[in-house]
Design a protein around this motif. Sequence first.
Motif, PDB file in Angstrom:
ATOM      1  N   PRO A 148      42.224   4.230 -25.684  1.00 58.95           N
ATOM      2  CA  PRO A 148      43.529   4.895 -25.634  1.00 58.95           C
ATOM      3  C   PRO A 148      44.136   4.932 -24.230  1.00 58.95           C
ATOM      4  N   VAL A 149      43.278   4.790 -23.196  1.00 59.72           N
ATOM      5  CA  VAL A 149      43.750   4.823 -21.802  1.00 59.72           C
ATOM      6  C   VAL A 149      43.107   3.682 -21.031  1.00 59.72           C
ATOM      7  N   GLU A 150      43.684   3.383 -19.855  1.00 60.81           N
ATOM      8  CA  GLU A 150      43.114   2.346 -18.997  1.00 60.81           C
ATOM      9  C   GLU A 150      42.018   2.907 -18.100  1.00 60.81           C
ATOM     10  N   ILE A 151      42.236   4.107 -17.581  1.00 61.11           N
ATOM     11  CA  ILE A 151      41.240   4.766 -16.737  1.00 61.11           C
ATOM     12  C   ILE A 151      41.018   6.168 -17.293  1.00 61.11           C
ATOM     13  N   GLY A 152      39.747   6.512 -17.553  1.00 61.96           N
ATOM     14  CA  GLY A 152      39.422   7.783 -18.177  1.00 61.96           C
ATOM     15  C   GLY A 152      39.405   8.953 -17.205  1.00 61.96           C
ATOM     16  N   ALA A 153      39.343  10.152 -17.781  1.00 62.12           N
ATOM     17  CA  ALA A 153      39.346  11.377 -16.982  1.00 62.12           C
ATOM     18  C   ALA A 153      38.109  11.491 -16.106  1.00 62.12           C
ATOM     19  N   ASP A 154      37.034  10.790 -16.463  1.00 59.35           N
ATOM     20  CA  ASP A 154      35.823  10.831 -15.640  1.00 59.35           C
ATOM     21  C   ASP A 154      36.031  10.116 -14.310  1.00 59.35           C
ATOM     22  N   GLN A 155      37.135   9.356 -14.189  1.00 58.64           N
ATOM     23  CA  GLN A 155      37.496   8.703 -12.931  1.00 58.64           C
ATOM     24  C   GLN A 155      38.898   9.158 -12.504  1.00 58.64           C
ATOM     25  N   GLU A 156      39.129  10.464 -12.585  1.00 63.01           N
ATOM     26  CA  GLU A 156      40.473  10.995 -12.333  1.00 63.01           C
ATOM     27  C   GLU A 156      40.971  10.671 -10.932  1.00 63.01           C
ATOM     28  N   ASP A 157      40.109  10.746  -9.925  1.00 64.50           N
ATOM     29  CA  ASP A 157      40.533  10.433  -8.557  1.00 64.50           C
ATOM     30  C   ASP A 157      41.049   9.003  -8.459  1.00 64.50           C
ATOM     31  N   GLN A 158      40.333   8.093  -9.098  1.00 64.98           N
ATOM     32  CA  GLN A 158      40.744   6.691  -9.085  1.00 64.98           C
ATOM     33  C   GLN A 158      42.064   6.523  -9.840  1.00 64.98           C
ATOM     34  N   LEU A 159      42.193   7.244 -10.959  1.00 59.03           N
ATOM     35  CA  LEU A 159      43.423   7.192 -11.748  1.00 59.03           C
ATOM     36  C   LEU A 159      44.619   7.667 -10.929  1.00 59.03           C
ATOM     37  N   VAL A 160      44.452   8.796 -10.243  1.00 60.17           N
ATOM     38  CA  VAL A 160      45.531   9.364  -9.435  1.00 60.17           C
ATOM     39  C   VAL A 160      45.930   8.408  -8.315  1.00 60.17           C
ATOM     40  N   THR A 161      44.944   7.860  -7.632  1.00 57.65           N
ATOM     41  CA  THR A 161      45.223   6.938  -6.524  1.00 57.65           C
ATOM     42  C   THR A 161      45.953   5.699  -7.009  1.00 57.65           C
ATOM     43  N   TRP A 162      45.491   5.147  -8.106  1.00 53.93           N
ATOM     44  CA  TRP A 162      46.070   3.913  -8.653  1.00 53.93           C
ATOM     45  C   TRP A 162      47.510   4.126  -9.124  1.00 53.93           C
ATOM     46  N   LEU A 163      47.731   5.154  -9.943  1.00 52.65           N
ATOM     47  CA  LEU A 163      49.074   5.389 -10.465  1.00 52.65           C
ATOM     48  C   LEU A 163      50.044   5.789  -9.360  1.00 52.65           C
ATOM     49  N   SER A 164      49.575   6.594  -8.404  1.00 52.56           N
ATOM     50  CA  SER A 164      50.437   7.007  -7.299  1.00 52.56           C
ATOM     51  C   SER A 164      50.857   5.800  -6.458  1.00 52.56           C
ATOM     52  N   LYS A 165      49.928   4.899  -6.220  1.00 49.48           N
ATOM     53  CA  LYS A 165      50.228   3.703  -5.432  1.00 49.48           C
ATOM     54  C   LYS A 165      51.211   2.800  -6.163  1.00 49.48           C
ATOM     55  N   ARG A 166      50.982   2.592  -7.452  1.00 49.77           N
ATOM     56  CA  ARG A 166      51.828   1.668  -8.206  1.00 49.77           C
ATOM     57  C   ARG A 166      53.231   2.225  -8.440  1.00 49.77           C
ATOM     58  N   THR A 167      53.353   3.541  -8.629  1.00 51.10           N
ATOM     59  CA  THR A 167      54.667   4.139  -8.892  1.00 51.10           C
ATOM     60  C   THR A 167      55.376   4.597  -7.624  1.00 51.10           C
ATOM     61  N   GLY A 168      54.628   4.715  -6.521  1.00 47.67           N
ATOM     62  CA  GLY A 168      55.214   5.169  -5.272  1.00 47.67           C
ATOM     63  C   GLY A 168      55.502   6.658  -5.250  1.00 47.67           C
ATOM     64  N   ALA A 169      54.781   7.433  -6.068  1.00 49.21           N
ATOM     65  CA  ALA A 169      55.006   8.885  -6.135  1.00 49.21           C
ATOM     66  C   ALA A 169      53.697   9.580  -6.492  1.00 49.21           C
ATOM     67  N   ASP A 170      53.623  10.878  -6.173  1.00 47.65           N
ATOM     68  CA  ASP A 170      52.435  11.664  -6.489  1.00 47.65           C
ATOM     69  C   ASP A 170      52.300  11.775  -7.997  1.00 47.65           C
ATOM     70  N   MET A 171      51.179  11.319  -8.549  1.00 49.68           N
ATOM     71  CA  MET A 171      50.991  11.279  -9.988  1.00 49.68           C
ATOM     72  C   MET A 171      49.781  12.099 -10.453  1.00 49.68           C
ATOM     73  N   HIS A 172      49.589  13.276  -9.874  1.00 48.89           N
ATOM     74  CA  HIS A 172      48.510  14.143 -10.328  1.00 48.89           C
ATOM     75  C   HIS A 172      48.825  14.694 -11.722  1.00 48.89           C
ATOM     76  N   PRO A 173      47.933  14.509 -12.680  1.00 49.85           N
ATOM     77  CA  PRO A 173      48.205  15.013 -14.028  1.00 49.85           C
ATOM     78  C   PRO A 173      48.111  16.539 -14.081  1.00 49.85           C
ATOM     79  N   PRO A 174      49.016  17.208 -14.790  1.00 48.93           N
ATOM     80  CA  PRO A 174      48.926  18.661 -14.942  1.00 48.93           C
ATOM     81  C   PRO A 174      47.629  19.060 -15.638  1.00 48.93           C
ATOM     82  N   LYS A 175      47.161  20.283 -15.361  1.00 56.49           N
ATOM     83  CA  LYS A 175      45.951  20.810 -15.980  1.00 56.49           C
ATOM     84  C   LYS A 175      46.335  21.651 -17.198  1.00 56.49           C
ATOM     85  N   LEU A 176      45.851  21.262 -18.363  1.00 53.97           N
ATOM     86  CA  LEU A 176      46.214  21.950 -19.595  1.00 53.97           C
ATOM     87  C   LEU A 176      44.998  22.550 -20.309  1.00 53.97           C
TER      88      LEU A 176
END
Length: 273
Positions: A148-176
Amino acid sequence: MNQLAVTESDLHAYVDGLLSDARSEEVAAYLAARPEELARMAAYREQNEGLRALFNPVLDEAVPSRLRTGLEDRASSFSLAPSYLRFAAGLLIAIVSGAGGWMLHGSAQTGSLAGSTIKNSDAHIALTGFARQAAIAHGVYTPDVRHPVEIGADQEDQLVTWLSKRTGADMHPPKLGKLGYELVGGRLLPGESGSPVAQFMYQEAGGQRLTLYVSTDQAQNKDTGFRFAQQGAVNVFYWIDGKFGYALSGGVNKAELAKIAHVVYEQLETKPQ
Protein backbone atom coordinates in the motif's frame (compact mmCIF):
# COMPACT_ATOMS: atom_id res chain seq x y z
CA MET A 1 -27.77 0.75 -27.89
CA ASN A 2 -26.22 -0.92 -24.86
CA GLN A 3 -27.39 0.27 -21.46
CA LEU A 4 -24.69 1.80 -19.28
CA ALA A 5 -23.79 -0.11 -16.13
CA VAL A 6 -25.43 1.26 -12.98
CA THR A 7 -22.78 2.67 -10.62
CA GLU A 8 -22.86 3.70 -6.99
CA SER A 9 -22.89 7.30 -8.18
CA ASP A 10 -25.98 6.58 -10.29
CA LEU A 11 -27.74 5.14 -7.25
CA HIS A 12 -27.05 8.21 -5.11
CA ALA A 13 -28.03 10.55 -7.94
CA TYR A 14 -31.25 8.57 -8.32
CA VAL A 15 -32.03 9.03 -4.62
CA ASP A 16 -31.38 12.78 -4.90
CA GLY A 17 -33.44 13.15 -8.08
CA LEU A 18 -30.50 14.28 -10.20
CA LEU A 19 -30.81 11.81 -13.08
CA SER A 20 -32.49 12.37 -16.41
CA ASP A 21 -35.90 10.73 -16.82
CA ALA A 22 -34.46 8.07 -19.11
CA ARG A 23 -31.58 7.21 -16.79
CA SER A 24 -33.88 7.27 -13.79
CA GLU A 25 -36.09 4.65 -15.45
CA GLU A 26 -33.04 2.46 -16.10
CA VAL A 27 -31.90 2.70 -12.48
CA ALA A 28 -35.45 2.00 -11.24
CA ALA A 29 -35.52 -1.17 -13.33
CA TYR A 30 -32.11 -2.14 -11.96
CA LEU A 31 -33.33 -1.70 -8.38
CA ALA A 32 -36.59 -3.53 -9.00
CA ALA A 33 -34.57 -6.66 -9.72
CA ARG A 34 -32.43 -6.20 -6.59
CA PRO A 35 -34.56 -5.96 -3.42
CA GLU A 36 -31.57 -5.43 -1.09
CA GLU A 37 -30.27 -2.49 -3.12
CA LEU A 38 -33.78 -1.07 -3.36
CA ALA A 39 -34.11 -1.21 0.43
CA ARG A 40 -30.71 0.45 0.84
CA MET A 41 -31.70 3.32 -1.45
CA ALA A 42 -35.00 3.70 0.38
CA ALA A 43 -33.07 4.01 3.65
CA TYR A 44 -30.84 6.71 2.12
CA ARG A 45 -33.87 8.64 0.91
CA GLU A 46 -35.49 8.41 4.33
CA GLN A 47 -32.27 9.59 5.97
CA ASN A 48 -32.03 12.59 3.60
CA GLU A 49 -35.62 13.57 4.31
CA GLY A 50 -35.03 13.31 8.04
CA LEU A 51 -31.93 15.50 7.86
CA ARG A 52 -33.72 18.13 5.80
CA ALA A 53 -36.66 18.17 8.18
CA LEU A 54 -34.29 18.56 11.10
CA PHE A 55 -31.92 21.22 9.76
CA ASN A 56 -33.65 23.18 6.99
CA PRO A 57 -35.68 25.34 9.40
CA VAL A 58 -32.54 26.71 11.06
CA LEU A 59 -30.21 27.10 8.07
CA ASP A 60 -31.22 30.70 7.42
CA GLU A 61 -31.42 31.79 11.04
CA ALA A 62 -28.94 34.39 12.27
CA VAL A 63 -26.32 33.21 14.75
CA PRO A 64 -27.51 34.29 18.24
CA SER A 65 -25.48 37.14 19.70
CA ARG A 66 -24.68 35.11 22.83
CA LEU A 67 -22.98 32.47 20.68
CA ARG A 68 -21.03 35.04 18.67
CA THR A 69 -19.85 36.66 21.88
CA GLY A 70 -18.84 33.32 23.36
CA LEU A 71 -16.86 32.39 20.28
CA GLU A 72 -15.08 35.75 20.22
CA ASP A 73 -14.26 35.52 23.94
CA ARG A 74 -12.92 32.01 23.62
CA ALA A 75 -10.85 32.89 20.58
CA SER A 76 -9.35 35.80 22.51
CA SER A 77 -8.58 33.74 25.60
CA PHE A 78 -6.79 31.07 23.62
CA SER A 79 -5.09 33.54 21.25
CA LEU A 80 -6.18 31.60 18.20
CA ALA A 81 -4.53 32.61 14.94
CA PRO A 82 -6.79 34.09 12.26
CA SER A 83 -5.99 31.18 9.94
CA TYR A 84 -7.13 28.72 12.61
CA LEU A 85 -10.41 30.62 13.05
CA ARG A 86 -10.98 30.56 9.30
CA PHE A 87 -10.39 26.82 9.31
CA ALA A 88 -12.78 26.26 12.24
CA ALA A 89 -15.48 28.29 10.55
CA GLY A 90 -14.97 26.46 7.28
CA LEU A 91 -15.10 23.13 9.03
CA LEU A 92 -18.36 24.04 10.75
CA ILE A 93 -19.87 25.22 7.48
CA ALA A 94 -18.80 22.04 5.72
CA ILE A 95 -20.39 19.85 8.38
CA VAL A 96 -23.63 21.80 8.74
CA SER A 97 -24.11 22.27 5.03
CA GLY A 98 -23.72 18.53 4.55
CA ALA A 99 -26.49 17.91 7.07
CA GLY A 100 -28.62 20.42 5.18
CA GLY A 101 -28.51 18.35 2.03
CA TRP A 102 -25.24 18.99 0.23
CA MET A 103 -24.31 15.81 -1.65
CA LEU A 104 -21.40 15.07 -4.00
CA HIS A 105 -21.75 12.42 -6.64
CA GLY A 106 -19.95 11.32 -9.77
CA SER A 107 -21.25 11.95 -13.26
CA ALA A 108 -24.70 10.42 -13.59
CA GLN A 109 -23.79 8.83 -16.90
CA THR A 110 -20.22 7.63 -16.27
CA GLY A 111 -19.68 7.50 -12.51
CA SER A 112 -16.48 9.42 -13.13
CA LEU A 113 -14.79 11.52 -10.46
CA ALA A 114 -14.24 14.15 -13.12
CA GLY A 115 -17.91 15.08 -13.04
CA SER A 116 -18.38 15.15 -9.28
CA THR A 117 -20.05 18.16 -7.70
CA ILE A 118 -21.10 19.42 -4.32
CA LYS A 119 -24.61 20.71 -4.76
CA ASN A 120 -26.70 23.13 -2.78
CA SER A 121 -29.27 25.70 -3.77
CA ASP A 122 -26.65 28.31 -4.62
CA ALA A 123 -23.68 26.67 -6.31
CA HIS A 124 -22.06 23.63 -7.90
CA ILE A 125 -18.46 23.10 -6.81
CA ALA A 126 -16.50 20.72 -9.03
CA LEU A 127 -14.26 18.08 -7.48
CA THR A 128 -11.25 18.87 -9.62
CA GLY A 129 -7.53 19.48 -9.34
CA PHE A 130 -5.56 18.12 -6.42
CA ALA A 131 -8.70 17.02 -4.51
CA ARG A 132 -9.74 14.82 -7.42
CA GLN A 133 -6.21 13.41 -7.65
CA ALA A 134 -6.29 12.67 -3.93
CA ALA A 135 -9.60 10.82 -4.17
CA ILE A 136 -8.31 8.74 -7.07
CA ALA A 137 -5.05 7.91 -5.27
CA HIS A 138 -6.96 6.90 -2.14
CA GLY A 139 -9.09 4.50 -4.16
CA VAL A 140 -6.07 3.03 -5.94
CA TYR A 141 -3.75 2.39 -3.00
CA THR A 142 -5.82 1.76 0.14
CA PRO A 143 -7.14 -1.65 -0.99
CA ASP A 144 -3.60 -2.94 -1.59
CA VAL A 145 -2.69 -5.51 1.06
CA ARG A 146 0.94 -6.22 0.20
CA HIS A 147 2.28 -2.87 -1.06
CA PRO A 148 0.00 0.00 0.00
CA VAL A 149 3.01 2.33 0.50
CA GLU A 150 6.52 2.73 -0.90
CA ILE A 151 8.23 3.27 2.46
CA GLY A 152 6.71 1.91 5.67
CA ALA A 153 6.30 3.56 9.06
CA ASP A 154 9.17 1.46 10.41
CA GLN A 155 11.43 3.68 8.25
CA GLU A 156 9.67 6.97 9.02
CA ASP A 157 12.90 9.01 9.15
CA GLN A 158 13.84 7.80 5.69
CA LEU A 159 10.31 8.49 4.45
CA VAL A 160 10.37 12.05 5.80
CA THR A 161 13.80 12.78 4.32
CA TRP A 162 12.89 11.35 0.92
CA LEU A 163 9.51 13.06 0.54
CA SER A 164 10.80 16.37 1.88
CA LYS A 165 13.69 16.33 -0.59
CA ARG A 166 11.54 15.40 -3.57
CA THR A 167 8.75 17.90 -2.81
CA GLY A 168 11.01 20.68 -1.54
CA ALA A 169 8.95 21.09 1.66
CA ASP A 170 8.74 19.71 5.19
CA MET A 171 6.72 16.49 4.91
CA HIS A 172 6.45 15.21 8.48
CA PRO A 173 3.27 13.11 8.74
CA PRO A 174 0.79 14.19 11.44
CA LYS A 175 0.45 11.92 14.49
CA LEU A 176 -3.02 10.39 14.75
CA GLY A 177 -2.37 7.69 17.33
CA LYS A 178 -4.65 9.31 19.91
CA LEU A 179 -7.49 8.94 17.42
CA GLY A 180 -6.70 5.29 16.87
CA TYR A 181 -4.89 5.66 13.54
CA GLU A 182 -1.26 4.66 13.11
CA LEU A 183 0.97 5.58 10.21
CA VAL A 184 1.33 2.80 7.61
CA GLY A 185 3.81 4.75 5.53
CA GLY A 186 3.81 6.93 2.46
CA ARG A 187 4.61 7.29 -1.19
CA LEU A 188 5.47 9.85 -3.85
CA LEU A 189 2.89 10.59 -6.55
CA PRO A 190 2.75 12.85 -9.61
CA GLY A 191 0.63 15.97 -9.11
CA GLU A 192 -1.59 17.83 -11.56
CA SER A 193 1.30 19.58 -13.30
CA GLY A 194 3.71 16.67 -12.90
CA SER A 195 5.24 18.08 -9.74
CA PRO A 196 5.73 15.53 -6.94
CA VAL A 197 3.16 15.23 -4.17
CA ALA A 198 3.15 13.16 -0.99
CA GLN A 199 0.59 10.65 0.21
CA PHE A 200 0.59 9.39 3.80
CA MET A 201 -1.52 6.40 4.75
CA TYR A 202 -2.95 5.56 8.18
CA GLN A 203 -4.80 2.53 9.51
CA GLU A 204 -6.81 1.76 12.65
CA ALA A 205 -7.16 -1.58 14.45
CA GLY A 206 -10.21 -2.61 12.45
CA GLY A 207 -8.39 -2.14 9.14
CA GLN A 208 -9.98 1.18 8.14
CA ARG A 209 -7.51 3.33 6.21
CA LEU A 210 -7.15 7.07 5.72
CA THR A 211 -4.86 8.95 3.35
CA LEU A 212 -3.49 12.48 3.58
CA TYR A 213 -2.52 13.90 0.19
CA VAL A 214 -0.17 16.91 0.23
CA SER A 215 0.43 19.08 -2.83
CA THR A 216 2.91 21.96 -2.88
CA ASP A 217 1.87 23.73 -6.09
CA GLN A 218 -1.38 25.43 -5.07
CA ALA A 219 -0.07 29.01 -4.77
CA GLN A 220 -2.21 30.12 -7.73
CA ASN A 221 -5.32 28.34 -6.47
CA LYS A 222 -7.70 30.93 -5.03
CA ASP A 223 -10.32 28.38 -3.94
CA THR A 224 -9.12 28.46 -0.34
CA GLY A 225 -12.33 27.45 1.39
CA PHE A 226 -12.56 24.30 3.47
CA ARG A 227 -14.48 21.74 1.41
CA PHE A 228 -16.22 18.44 1.93
CA ALA A 229 -16.79 15.96 -0.88
CA GLN A 230 -18.23 12.45 -1.14
CA GLN A 231 -17.60 9.92 -3.88
CA GLY A 232 -19.33 6.64 -3.29
CA ALA A 233 -18.13 5.33 0.06
CA VAL A 234 -15.15 7.73 0.24
CA ASN A 235 -15.42 11.06 2.07
CA VAL A 236 -12.89 13.85 1.51
CA PHE A 237 -12.10 17.02 3.44
CA TYR A 238 -9.71 19.31 1.57
CA TRP A 239 -8.29 22.80 1.96
CA ILE A 240 -5.51 25.11 0.78
CA ASP A 241 -3.00 26.95 2.94
CA GLY A 242 -0.59 29.10 0.97
CA LYS A 243 1.13 26.94 -1.62
CA PHE A 244 -0.02 23.74 0.09
CA GLY A 245 -3.11 21.74 -0.75
CA TYR A 246 -4.27 19.08 1.73
CA ALA A 247 -6.87 16.37 1.17
CA LEU A 248 -7.85 13.86 3.86
CA SER A 249 -9.74 10.89 2.42
CA GLY A 250 -11.39 7.89 4.05
CA GLY A 251 -14.38 5.62 4.25
CA VAL A 252 -15.30 6.82 7.74
CA ASN A 253 -18.36 8.94 8.37
CA LYS A 254 -18.30 12.68 7.87
CA ALA A 255 -18.25 13.62 11.55
CA GLU A 256 -15.28 11.37 12.34
CA LEU A 257 -13.34 12.53 9.29
CA ALA A 258 -13.99 16.15 10.28
CA LYS A 259 -12.59 15.47 13.75
CA ILE A 260 -9.47 13.91 12.26
CA ALA A 261 -9.09 16.78 9.76
CA HIS A 262 -9.23 19.20 12.69
CA VAL A 263 -6.33 17.38 14.41
CA VAL A 264 -4.34 17.24 11.16
CA TYR A 265 -4.78 20.96 10.63
CA GLU A 266 -3.73 21.77 14.21
CA GLN A 267 -0.50 19.82 13.80
CA LEU A 268 0.26 21.32 10.41
CA GLU A 269 -0.19 24.83 11.81
CA THR A 270 2.53 24.22 14.40
CA LYS A 271 5.16 23.14 11.86
CA PRO A 272 7.31 25.53 9.82
CA GLN A 273 6.59 25.30 6.10
